[in-house]
Design an enzyme around this catalytic site. Structure first.
Site, PDB file in Angstrom:
ATOM      1  N   GLU A 207       0.235  -6.358   4.583  1.00 48.41           N
ATOM      2  CA  GLU A 207       0.683  -6.410   5.870  1.00 48.41           C
ATOM      3  C   GLU A 207      -0.171  -6.015   7.048  1.00 48.41           C
ATOM      4  O   GLU A 207       0.379  -5.463   7.976  1.00 48.41           O
ATOM      5  CB  GLU A 207       2.204  -5.529   5.821  1.00 48.41           C
ATOM      6  CG  GLU A 207       3.053  -5.893   5.014  1.00 48.41           C
ATOM      7  CD  GLU A 207       4.536  -5.090   5.168  1.00 48.41           C
ATOM      8  OE1 GLU A 207       4.543  -4.013   5.695  1.00 48.41           O
ATOM      9  OE2 GLU A 207       5.398  -5.573   4.459  1.00 48.41           O
TER      10      GLU A 207
ATOM     11  N   GLU B 109       7.469  -9.864  -4.284  1.00 47.63           N
ATOM     12  CA  GLU B 109       8.385  -8.711  -3.896  1.00 47.63           C
ATOM     13  C   GLU B 109       9.699  -9.661  -3.937  1.00 47.63           C
ATOM     14  O   GLU B 109      10.537  -9.591  -2.942  1.00 47.63           O
ATOM     15  CB  GLU B 109       8.107  -8.106  -2.629  1.00 47.63           C
ATOM     16  CG  GLU B 109       6.870  -7.438  -2.694  1.00 47.63           C
ATOM     17  CD  GLU B 109       6.401  -6.468  -1.257  1.00 47.63           C
ATOM     18  OE1 GLU B 109       7.416  -6.212  -0.766  1.00 47.63           O
ATOM     19  OE2 GLU B 109       5.452  -6.020  -1.248  1.00 47.63           O
TER      20      GLU B 109
HETATM   21  C1  GLA Z   1       7.332  -4.170   1.721  1.00 52.35           C
HETATM   22  C2  GLA Z   1       6.349  -3.344   1.104  1.00 52.35           C
HETATM   23  C3  GLA Z   1       7.041  -2.836  -0.215  1.00 52.35           C
HETATM   24  C4  GLA Z   1       8.549  -2.535   0.082  1.00 52.35           C
HETATM   25  C5  GLA Z   1       9.513  -3.410   0.853  1.00 52.35           C
HETATM   26  C6  GLA Z   1      10.655  -2.776   0.968  1.00 52.35           C
HETATM   27  O1  GLA Z   1       7.652  -5.455   1.499  1.00 52.35           O
HETATM   28  O2  GLA Z   1       5.232  -4.011   0.614  1.00 52.35           O
HETATM   29  O3  GLA Z   1       6.369  -2.036  -0.878  1.00 52.35           O
HETATM   30  O4  GLA Z   1       8.388  -1.011   0.925  1.00 52.35           O
HETATM   31  O5  GLA Z   1       8.690  -3.572   2.008  1.00 52.35           O
HETATM   32  O6  GLA Z   1      11.202  -2.143   0.058  1.00 52.35           O
END
Ligand code: GLA
Length: 333
Positions: free
Chosen positions: A130, A237
C-alpha cells in the site's frame, strides 16, 4: 469436521493455481481439518506484520508465525509472507530518532532476520504494501518510510529481500487496483521499478471487493495491464463484502438468501475470469476462512455482521464455495 463428500478447492484448482487463506494461529486451532483439506496456500493474517513479529528493538516474537509455518509444512501448503514494509501495524520505535541511515539500518536488519528465518519455507513475500495514495496526483502515500528514507525506500526493500532470499517471489501489494487512476499510479511505480533493475516479480491485488462491484472487467483490466509488464499477478486478500465500500449502515443481521446467491454467482464469474488468465494469475488467497472470523465484522463498522467468505461459522460450505468449484469444472469441459 467437514463432510468428505464436499469437494476440496485445493484439488479442484490443483491444475490451475494454489488457493490460499489468511489465518491466525487461533484459526488453525479452530478449523484445522477444514483448512488442511480445502487450501493449498496460507498467509499469516497478522503475525508476520512488523508490530507482531518485531515489537521492540532487538526483540522478535516468532512463535505464532512458526506455528503457521509448521502447519503449512505438515500439510504440503505454500506459504506467503505478509508483509515487510507498510505504513500500518508498524511499531513507533522503528521511526523514533531515525534519520535516513538509521532507518535503512533497521529495515535491513528486519528483512535479513525475518526473511532469513523463513528462507526456503516462505515462497513469496509482500515486500511493500500500500505505498500508493488513493486520491490526488501524488503517487506515493505520505508515510514515515517516505519522509525519512525518501522514495527509494521501495526499491531498497526489494533489493534487501532478494539479497536475503534469492528464490522468493517478491510482490508489491495494494488495494483498489481496479480504480483506473490508482491502477495507473501502481502501474507506473512497478514499471519504474522494473526499468531501474529492482527485483520485483509480481503484483498482489488485495481483492477486498463487494457483492456489487467492482465490475469483473475492471478486475480483468488490472490483471492484463500488470501482466503486460512481465510480472505475475496474485489475488492476495480476497473477500466479497455484502456492503458497498462507503456504506456505513447496518442492513442485515442475517444473510439474505438472495444476496448469498448473488455472491455465489459473482464469485463464479470472477473465478471464471481468473481461469482465463491463469498464465498470469499464480494464486488466489482469501482473507479468512469462515465468515465469523472475517475482519469485515469489525471494519468499517464495529460489530456489523458480514458474510464475505466461503464457509459459514460452522465451517460449512456456502453457495459461494459451490460457485467457485463449478467455475473450475467449467474449464475442464
Ligand atoms: C490490508 C492489509 C491486510 C489486512 C487487511 C484488513 O489489506 O494488507 O494485512 O490488514 O488490510 O484486515
Amino acid at each position: 469436521m467437514q463432510n468428505k463428500e464436499v469437494a476440496a478447492l485445493r484439488d479442484a484448482y490443483a491444475r490451475h493455481f494454489p488457493i490460499g487463506a489468511a489465518v491466525s494461529p487461533e484459526t488453525l486451532d479452530r478449523h484445522p481439518d477444514l483448512i488442511a483439506r480445502q487450501f493449498s496456500s496460507l498467509t499469516a493474517e497478522n503475525v508476520m506484520k512488523f508490530e507482531e513479529i518485531h515489537p521492540a528493538e532487538g526483540a522478535y516474537r516468532f512463535e505464532p508465525a512458526d506455528k503457521i509455518v509448521k502447519f503449512a509444512e505438515d500439510h504440503r501448503m505454500k506459504l506467503r509472507g505478509h508483509t515487510l514494509v507498510w505504513h500500518n501495524q508498524t511499531p513507533d520505535w522503528v521511526f523514533e530518532g531515525a534519520d535516513r541511515s538509521l532507518l535503512i539500518q533497521r529495515l535491513e536488519e528486519h528483512i535479513a532476520t525475518v526473511v532469513g528465518r523463513y528462507k526456503g519455507k516462505i515462497h513469496a513475500w509482500d515486500v511493500v504494501n500500500e505505498a500508493i495514495t488513493d486520491q490526488g496526483s501524488e503517487p506515493l502515500r505520505d508515510t514515515q518510510w517516505l519522509k525519512i528514507i525518501g522514495k527509494d525506500y521501495i526499491s531498497l526493500a526489494f533489493h534487501l529481500a532478494r539479497k536475503t532470499d534469492p528464490d522468493a517471489v517478491l510482490f508489491y501489494n495494494d488495494y483498489n487496483t481496479e480504480n483506473r487512476e490508482k491502477r495507473q499510479k501502481i502501474f507506473n511505480l512497478v514499471k519504474e521499478l522494473k526499468e531501474s533493475g529492482t527485483p520485483i516479480d509480481a503484483v498482489g491485488l488485495q481483492g477486498h471487493w463487494s457483492v456489487e462491484g467492482p465490475p469483473v472487467e475492471e478486475i480483468e483490466n488490472s490483471i492484463v495491464q500488470f501482466a503486460s509488464l512481465g510480472v505475475k499477478v496474485q489475488i492476495t486478500e480476497l473477500d466479497l463484502s455484502f456492503y458497498r465500500e462507503n456504506d456505513d449502515e447496518i442492513r442485515y443481521t442475517e444473510p439474505p438468501q438472495e444476496l448469498l446467491e448473488s455472491q455465489a454467482k459473482r464469485y463464479r464469474e470472477i473465478f471464471e475470469m481468473f481461469l482465463r488468465h491463469k498464465d498470469a494469475v499464480t494464486g488466489v488467497t482469501f482473507w479468512g476462512v469462515t465468515d465469523d472470523g472475517s475482519w469485515l465484522n469489525h471494519f468499517p463498522v464495529r460489530h456489523r455482521k458480514n458474510w464475505p467468505l466461503l464457509f459459514d461459522e460452522n465451517g460449512e460450505p456456502k453457495s459461494a464455495f459451490r460457485g467457485i468449484v463449478s467455475a473450475s469444472e467449467s474449464v475442464r469441459k
